[in-house]
Enzyme design. Structure first.
Site, PDB file in Angstrom:
ATOM      1  CG  ASP A 137      -1.959  -1.074   1.200  1.00  0.00           C
ATOM      2  OD1 ASP A 137      -2.287  -1.551   0.102  1.00  0.00           O
ATOM      3  OD2 ASP A 137      -2.449  -1.445   2.289  1.00  0.00           O
ATOM      4  CE1 TYR A 173       4.006  -7.016   3.674  1.00  0.00           C
ATOM      5  CE2 TYR A 173       3.414  -9.316   4.033  1.00  0.00           C
ATOM      6  CZ  TYR A 173       3.488  -8.209   3.209  1.00  0.00           C
ATOM      7  OH  TYR A 173       3.050  -8.289   1.909  1.00  0.00           O
TER       8      TYR A 173
END
Length: 251
Positions: free
Chosen positions: A46, A104
């Site tokens: 994103d 992540y």
């Protein structure tokens, strides 16, 4: 393998307004190789999200050796996008369709006063966080679950079952709380919603065991807020035995 500071980009994927990582790679590769190049990325991060190890593939007729391509491309790329390594892969390799394990990290600067040098890569949160409770809550996320509660309502996927292989929480000596999540696949905003929910656990608004009820409800409103994008970094992607990519740049 591509590393980038995502602060000044509107994410990975090309879109009508705003410059993206994919757009820059396509442009500079096309100029370098003298042919139209369209890269395919493993993770469409994103706007504002960073990466130490996203993976991108493309077809080319170039005679430049695959392992030397990264050096030539880095001469053209802006300083906030760097190709860590390059290699030739099998023609049928697709970075999103092959089995992979993605990692992540969500980083929270947890102190009373912010640090300007960390402002782009950590989410500043001044309230004290109980890392032990956050760690206990994170353990309930490990395994195969329906993560619909941890998925943005904007998602278009029907199957919201995903597998989390590990989810850890630790505090560094610099007062950075690091949430590290590894899984075989993630939903839209899933890691950021996990981070927002664990923060609520950390301040006592939720109990660690509440995670089980949140998963069971399968409603976005049951989980915590979506944590800001700039605290999230894709660390790396591990594929099967044919190719293994990590944050160090080794393939």
């Amino acid at each position: 393998m591509v590393a980038y500071d995502g602060a000044d980009y509107c994410g990975w994927q090309i879109q009508p307004s705003g410059i993206t990582i994919e757009e820059v790679l396509n442009r500079e590769l096309s100029t370098l190789l003298g042919e139209e190049i369209r890269v395919t990325g493993a993770s469409r991060t994103d706007s504002g999200v960073h990466s130490l190890g996203n993976v991108a593939v493309f077809d080319t007729k170039t005679r430049i050796p695959a392992d030397k391509l990264c050096y030539a491309l880095n001469q053209r790329l802006p300083e906030d996008i760097v190709v860590q390594s390059s290699c030739e892969v099998a023609g049928d390799f697709h970075p999103r369709r092959c089995y992979s394990e993605k990692t992540y990290e969500y980083r929270i600067l947890n102190r009373k006063i912010p640090l300007p040098t960390l402002r782009r890569y950590t989410y500043f949160y001044y309230r004290d966080l109980d890392v032990a409770n956050m760690r206990q809550a994170a353990s309930f996320l490990v395994g195969e679950h329906d993560f619909k509660s941890f998925c943005s309502v904007k998602t278009s996927v029907e199957d919201t079952v995903r597998t989390i292989l590990s989810c850890t929480v630790a505090r560094t000596p610099q007062d950075v709380v690091v949430i590290r999540v590894t899984g075989t696949g993630f939903l839209y905003n899933m890691v950021r919603i996990i981070a927002g929910t664990l923060i609520q656990v950390g301040i006592g608004e939720l109990e660690p065991q509440d995670i089980e009820a949140i998963l069971a409800k399968r409603e976005r409103s049951a989980a915590g807020p979506t944590a800001p994008a700039h605290g999230l970094t894709m660390i790396g992607i591990a594929y099967g035995p044919k190719i293994n990519v990590d944050r160090t740049g080794n393939i």
